[in-house]
Design a protein around this motif. Structure first.
Motif, PDB file in Angstrom:
ATOM      1  N   LEU A 276       0.822  -1.207   0.000  1.00  0.00           N
ATOM      2  CA  LEU A 276       0.000   0.000   0.000  1.00  0.00           C
ATOM      3  C   LEU A 276       0.861   1.265   0.000  1.00  0.00           C
ATOM      4  CD1 LEU A 276      -2.779  -1.012   2.581  1.00  0.00           C
ATOM      5  CD2 LEU A 276      -2.949  -0.990   0.071  1.00  0.00           C
ATOM      6  N   THR A 277       1.892   1.293   0.842  1.00  0.00           N
ATOM      7  CA  THR A 277       2.730   2.479   0.940  1.00  0.00           C
ATOM      8  C   THR A 277       3.502   2.710  -0.354  1.00  0.00           C
ATOM      9  OG1 THR A 277       2.985   2.057   3.309  1.00  0.00           O
ATOM     10  CG2 THR A 277       4.499   3.632   2.321  1.00  0.00           C
ATOM     11  N   ASN A 278       3.950   1.636  -0.982  1.00  0.00           N
ATOM     12  CA  ASN A 278       4.743   1.766  -2.204  1.00  0.00           C
ATOM     13  C   ASN A 278       3.922   2.148  -3.430  1.00  0.00           C
ATOM     14  OD1 ASN A 278       7.826   1.035  -2.276  1.00  0.00           O
ATOM     15  ND2 ASN A 278       6.931  -0.241  -0.654  1.00  0.00           N
ATOM     16  N   THR A 279       2.611   2.290  -3.293  1.00  0.00           N
ATOM     17  CA  THR A 279       1.808   2.751  -4.434  1.00  0.00           C
ATOM     18  C   THR A 279       2.171   4.177  -4.828  1.00  0.00           C
ATOM     19  OG1 THR A 279       0.005   3.464  -2.956  1.00  0.00           O
ATOM     20  CG2 THR A 279      -0.156   1.250  -3.913  1.00  0.00           C
ATOM     21  N   VAL A 280       2.808   4.941  -3.934  1.00  0.00           N
ATOM     22  CA  VAL A 280       3.216   6.313  -4.273  1.00  0.00           C
ATOM     23  C   VAL A 280       4.714   6.392  -4.565  1.00  0.00           C
ATOM     24  CG1 VAL A 280       1.326   7.379  -3.005  1.00  0.00           C
ATOM     25  CG2 VAL A 280       3.496   6.939  -1.827  1.00  0.00           C
ATOM     26  N   ARG A 281       5.329   5.270  -4.706  1.00  0.00           N
ATOM     27  CA  ARG A 281       6.760   5.209  -4.976  1.00  0.00           C
ATOM     28  C   ARG A 281       7.103   5.965  -6.266  1.00  0.00           C
ATOM     29  NH1 ARG A 281      10.870   1.688  -3.701  1.00  0.00           N
ATOM     30  NH2 ARG A 281      12.498   1.446  -5.274  1.00  0.00           N
ATOM     31  N   GLU A 282       8.182   6.763  -6.205  1.00  0.00           N
ATOM     32  CA  GLU A 282       8.717   7.477  -7.361  1.00  0.00           C
ATOM     33  C   GLU A 282       7.647   8.306  -8.071  1.00  0.00           C
ATOM     34  OE1 GLU A 282      10.539   4.377  -9.643  1.00  0.00           O
ATOM     35  OE2 GLU A 282      12.288   4.239  -8.322  1.00  0.00           O
ATOM     36  N   GLN A 283       6.754   8.917  -7.290  1.00  0.00           N
ATOM     37  CA  GLN A 283       5.724   9.778  -7.839  1.00  0.00           C
ATOM     38  C   GLN A 283       5.814  11.167  -7.238  1.00  0.00           C
ATOM     39  OE1 GLN A 283       1.671   8.310  -8.100  1.00  0.00           O
ATOM     40  NE2 GLN A 283       2.362   6.198  -7.890  1.00  0.00           N
ATOM     41  N   ILE A 284       5.331  12.153  -7.991  1.00  0.00           N
ATOM     42  CA  ILE A 284       5.133  13.503  -7.474  1.00  0.00           C
ATOM     43  C   ILE A 284       3.631  13.750  -7.483  1.00  0.00           C
ATOM     44  CG2 ILE A 284       5.595  15.952  -7.770  1.00  0.00           C
ATOM     45  CD1 ILE A 284       8.171  15.234  -9.201  1.00  0.00           C
ATOM     46  N   LEU A 285       3.045  13.802  -6.314  1.00  0.00           N
ATOM     47  CA  LEU A 285       1.605  13.945  -6.165  1.00  0.00           C
ATOM     48  C   LEU A 285       1.204  15.410  -6.124  1.00  0.00           C
ATOM     49  CD1 LEU A 285       1.288  11.325  -3.284  1.00  0.00           C
ATOM     50  CD2 LEU A 285       0.751  10.912  -5.690  1.00  0.00           C
ATOM     51  N   ASP A 286      -0.027  15.689  -6.503  1.00  0.00           N
ATOM     52  CA  ASP A 286      -0.590  17.015  -6.306  1.00  0.00           C
ATOM     53  C   ASP A 286      -1.035  17.133  -4.854  1.00  0.00           C
ATOM     54  OD1 ASP A 286      -0.238  17.763  -8.951  1.00  0.00           O
ATOM     55  OD2 ASP A 286      -2.179  16.906  -9.554  1.00  0.00           O
ATOM     56  N   ALA A 287      -0.899  18.321  -4.284  1.00  0.00           N
ATOM     57  CA  ALA A 287      -1.300  18.528  -2.887  1.00  0.00           C
ATOM     58  C   ALA A 287      -2.772  18.164  -2.682  1.00  0.00           C
ATOM     59  CB  ALA A 287      -1.045  19.978  -2.485  1.00  0.00           C
ATOM     60  N   ALA A 288      -3.589  18.374  -3.722  1.00  0.00           N
ATOM     61  CA  ALA A 288      -5.020  18.093  -3.606  1.00  0.00           C
ATOM     62  C   ALA A 288      -5.315  16.603  -3.452  1.00  0.00           C
ATOM     63  CB  ALA A 288      -5.747  18.641  -4.827  1.00  0.00           C
ATOM     64  N   GLN A 289      -4.352  15.752  -3.813  1.00  0.00           N
ATOM     65  CA  GLN A 289      -4.551  14.307  -3.679  1.00  0.00           C
ATOM     66  C   GLN A 289      -4.395  13.833  -2.237  1.00  0.00           C
ATOM     67  OE1 GLN A 289      -1.665  13.634  -7.266  1.00  0.00           O
ATOM     68  NE2 GLN A 289      -2.770  11.718  -6.971  1.00  0.00           N
ATOM     69  N   LEU A 290      -3.798  14.656  -1.393  1.00  0.00           N
ATOM     70  CA  LEU A 290      -3.501  14.259  -0.022  1.00  0.00           C
ATOM     71  C   LEU A 290      -4.591  14.732   0.931  1.00  0.00           C
ATOM     72  CD1 LEU A 290       0.309  15.106  -0.055  1.00  0.00           C
ATOM     73  CD2 LEU A 290      -0.782  12.907  -0.516  1.00  0.00           C
ATOM     74  N   PRO A 291      -4.908  13.938   1.963  1.00  0.00           N
ATOM     75  CA  PRO A 291      -4.287  12.649   2.295  1.00  0.00           C
ATOM     76  C   PRO A 291      -4.833  11.513   1.441  1.00  0.00           C
ATOM     77  CG  PRO A 291      -6.012  13.110   3.873  1.00  0.00           C
ATOM     78  CD  PRO A 291      -5.939  14.315   2.960  1.00  0.00           C
ATOM     79  N   ILE A 292      -3.989  10.516   1.221  1.00  0.00           N
ATOM     80  CA  ILE A 292      -4.412   9.267   0.603  1.00  0.00           C
ATOM     81  C   ILE A 292      -4.591   8.256   1.727  1.00  0.00           C
ATOM     82  CG2 ILE A 292      -3.693   7.375  -0.904  1.00  0.00           C
ATOM     83  CD1 ILE A 292      -2.120   9.432  -2.535  1.00  0.00           C
ATOM     84  N   LYS A 293      -5.748   7.588   1.751  1.00  0.00           N
ATOM     85  CA  LYS A 293      -6.061   6.625   2.823  1.00  0.00           C
ATOM     86  C   LYS A 293      -6.417   5.293   2.173  1.00  0.00           C
ATOM     87  CE  LYS A 293      -8.730   8.386   6.094  1.00  0.00           C
ATOM     88  NZ  LYS A 293      -9.868   9.123   6.710  1.00  0.00           N
ATOM     89  N   LEU A 294      -5.598   4.284   2.429  1.00  0.00           N
ATOM     90  CA  LEU A 294      -5.755   2.978   1.803  1.00  0.00           C
ATOM     91  C   LEU A 294      -5.886   1.885   2.855  1.00  0.00           C
ATOM     92  CD1 LEU A 294      -2.888   3.320  -0.844  1.00  0.00           C
ATOM     93  CD2 LEU A 294      -5.307   3.896  -1.153  1.00  0.00           C
ATOM     94  N   THR A 295      -6.643   0.850   2.525  1.00  0.00           N
ATOM     95  CA  THR A 295      -6.751  -0.308   3.416  1.00  0.00           C
ATOM     96  C   THR A 295      -6.790  -1.575   2.584  1.00  0.00           C
ATOM     97  OG1 THR A 295      -7.969  -1.265   5.292  1.00  0.00           O
ATOM     98  CG2 THR A 295      -9.289  -0.356   3.503  1.00  0.00           C
ATOM     99  N   ALA A 296      -6.329  -2.665   3.172  1.00  0.00           N
ATOM    100  CA  ALA A 296      -6.345  -3.956   2.481  1.00  0.00           C
ATOM    101  C   ALA A 296      -6.361  -5.079   3.505  1.00  0.00           C
ATOM    102  CB  ALA A 296      -5.129  -4.106   1.568  1.00  0.00           C
ATOM    103  N   HIS A 297      -7.039  -6.152   3.138  1.00  0.00           N
ATOM    104  CA  HIS A 297      -6.995  -7.400   3.915  1.00  0.00           C
ATOM    105  C   HIS A 297      -6.055  -8.336   3.180  1.00  0.00           C
ATOM    106  CE1 HIS A 297      -9.010 -11.546   4.530  1.00  0.00           C
ATOM    107  NE2 HIS A 297      -8.099 -11.370   5.467  1.00  0.00           N
ATOM    108  N   SER A 298      -5.048  -8.831   3.874  1.00  0.00           N
ATOM    109  CA  SER A 298      -4.097  -9.728   3.223  1.00  0.00           C
ATOM    110  C   SER A 298      -3.511 -10.688   4.243  1.00  0.00           C
ATOM    111  CB  SER A 298      -2.945  -8.936   2.584  1.00  0.00           C
ATOM    112  OG  SER A 298      -2.038  -8.494   3.581  1.00  0.00           O
ATOM    113  N   PRO A 299      -2.995 -11.811   3.768  1.00  0.00           N
ATOM    114  CA  PRO A 299      -2.162 -12.623   4.651  1.00  0.00           C
ATOM    115  C   PRO A 299      -0.824 -11.932   4.860  1.00  0.00           C
ATOM    116  CG  PRO A 299      -2.146 -13.555   2.450  1.00  0.00           C
ATOM    117  CD  PRO A 299      -3.124 -12.406   2.430  1.00  0.00           C
ATOM    118  N   CYS A 300      -0.182 -12.227   5.967  1.00  0.00           N
ATOM    119  CA  CYS A 300       1.137 -11.686   6.284  1.00  0.00           C
ATOM    120  C   CYS A 300       2.046 -12.864   6.596  1.00  0.00           C
ATOM    121  CB  CYS A 300       1.069 -10.751   7.497  1.00  0.00           C
ATOM    122  SG  CYS A 300      -0.136  -9.407   7.333  1.00  0.00           S
ATOM    123  N   PHE A 301       3.267 -12.813   6.097  1.00  0.00           N
ATOM    124  CA  PHE A 301       4.194 -13.935   6.240  1.00  0.00           C
ATOM    125  C   PHE A 301       5.442 -13.467   6.971  1.00  0.00           C
ATOM    126  CE2 PHE A 301       1.662 -14.383   2.416  1.00  0.00           C
ATOM    127  CZ  PHE A 301       1.133 -15.659   2.540  1.00  0.00           C
TER     128      PHE A 301
END
Length: 464
Positions: A276-301
């Motif tokens: 989820l955090t790496n979805t903004v990797r190597e990007q320049i976002l517009d201030a209007a896009q923030l905050p970005i709030k993401l959630t996911a259900h996944s297994p963790c290893f």
């Protein structure tokens, strides 16, 4: 990753703040850093001098040629300067790589408000919610309660080894209901966008969120079986095989071919915070896009390296478990408020499940590698007669963003690193443990919290 200019500007202050995590601080070889920095400055100064000298000589060559004079000596000096500049560039690249390696091993600096402490004994309780239920019978733990409902550790161990579980029937349904409930709460009431992410990621993605290189022993690497590549012998050496790994076919002295496989540099995710955090990797976002709030259900290893002998009974510490993760990407000035908000979002899950808990501020010695400030939520477990962690919410400030080169354009039009935050909303397996133990009855049945009943077809009680 820390900004190297902080170390260059005031190394002593950085070392002092690192020592709040562990004193004396083991994260940075200060003498080696000073030596490399001194050499870097010397090389850069010398490079500037050589470049100026070369420019001057180049002008002289033009003037000498115009006069018809011999330019061989000057050109020889220019050639020597070029050789020295090449050697300096090679050494400078090596120094920068060493400095980068040092930076990758340094944890985030704790905020000034974080309590100083050596370990979990220095953590500070912030508040409690709910009162542990008084039971007129001896509470059973989740292992005994879950077994008749389909919680099966024997099958899990037979399939995969220790620290794996197998769920069937009512307990599997309860596990699914908890995950669905958490996702619905975070998306419908708290404004997060639901995501479905890969469970396997490349090395640089884990470097971006700081699991690598520090915690490689805690991860499960993905190594494909060589047998899967024997079908790819026809591929040219070094070409991609049928599964995408590199395949090497080498000829032995006897003329036979030998197949060697270079595994992919990939890992199973320890949490969907990584993806989820790496979805903004190597990007320049517009201030209007923030905050970005993401959630996911996944297994963790997680390999649980270093946890031998700890929580060997039950679901508290598993190699594979499920989690509903929350991630926020914010402007720097908004991240502290976002952390408090995120803690509230995790608390809402526990409150709706009617589970007593407490909120803890982690001290400097107990915080995670990438965190500048962390709150833990600990849920009450009657069978253990104590509170156990069920969520951890952290503000990483620009630490991960610097590794990922995740930026936004501020009001002045300049690019600036975003701040990243992550938190569990919640760990599904531990929530299941807490529901079983807190809502148990003397006959072993489980009262279903009202918030979960719509996800269980209206059932208000789980029983054999």
């Amino acid at each position: 990753m820390l900004d190297i200019s902080l170390l260059r500007k005031d190394l002593d202050a950085v070392v002092e703040r690192l020592a709040r995590r562990q004193n004396p601080q083991p994260f940075l070889d200060v003498a080696a850093f000073r030596t490399l920095e001194s050499e870097r400055k010397t090389i850069q100064t010398r490079t500037e001098e050589l470049q100026a000298r070369r420019n001057s000589l180049s002008k002289q060559i033009g003037q000498l040629k115009a006069k018809g004079e011999d330019v061989n000596a000057v050109m020889a000096e220019v050639g020597g300067i070029g050789d020295e500049l090449k050697a300096s560039a090679v050494r400078l690249e090596a120094i920068q790589a060493e400095l980068q390696g040092m930076l990758m091993a340094i944890p985030n600096l704790p905020q000034d408000s974080v309590p100083v402490g050596a370990d979990e004994s220095g953590n500070v309780e912030v508040r409690r919610w709910g009162t542990p239920r008084a039971m007129d019978f001896a509470p059973r733990d989740h292992v005994d309660l879950g077994a008749p409902l389909g919680l099966d550790f024997e099958t899990g161990a037979r399939l995969s080894g220790a620290r794996f579980s197998f769920l069937r029937g009512p307990v599997a349904r309860l596990h699914r209901a908890l995950a669905q409930f958490m996702l619905d709460l975070q998306t419908q009431e708290h404004g997060y966008t639901e995501c479905y992410t890969p469970y396997i990621v490349n090395r640089e993605i884990l470097e971006g969120t700081s699991q690598l290189p520090k915690f490689e022993d805690d991860l499960f690497g993905v190594i494909a079986s060589p047998g899967a590549y024997r079908r790819a012998v026809a591929h040219a050496p070094g070409s991609a095989g049928s599964s995408g790994a590199d395949v090497y076919v080498q000829e032995r002295d006897d003329g036979a071919e030998r197949l060697e496989v270079k595994p992919r540099n990939q890992y199973l995710i320890p949490t969907s915070e990584v993806t989820l955090t790496n979805t903004v990797r190597e990007q320049i976002l517009d201030a209007a896009q923030l905050p970005i709030k993401l959630t996911a259900h996944s297994p963790c290893f997680r390999s649980e390296a270093g946890s031998a002998g700890r929580d060997t009974r039950g679901m508290i510490r598993q190699h594979q478990f499920d989690k509903v993760e929350m991630v926020q990407i914010t402007k720097p000035e908004d991240s502290d408020a976002a952390l408090e908000q995120m803690v509230g979002h995790a608390e809402a899950v526990l409150q709706k499940l009617e589970l007593p808990y407490r909120v803890i501020t982690l001290c400097t010695g107990d915080m995670g590698f990438g965190a500048a400030r962390t709150y833990d939520l600990e849920v009450w477990l009657p069978a253990q007669n104590t509170y156990r962690e069920i969520s951890s919410c952290s503000n990483c400030e620009a630490f991960q963003a610097r590794r990922m080169q995740a930026r936004y354009r501020n009001a002045q039009g300049k690019t600036e690193l975003v701040h990243t935050l992550n938190g569990s909303g919640l760990a599904v397996g531990r929530a299941l443990v807490a529901v079983l133990e807190n809502h148990q009855n003397a006959d072993g049945s489980i009262n279903v919290p009202p918030a979960l009943r719509p996800y269980l077809g209206g059932l208000d009680r789980l029983a054999v």
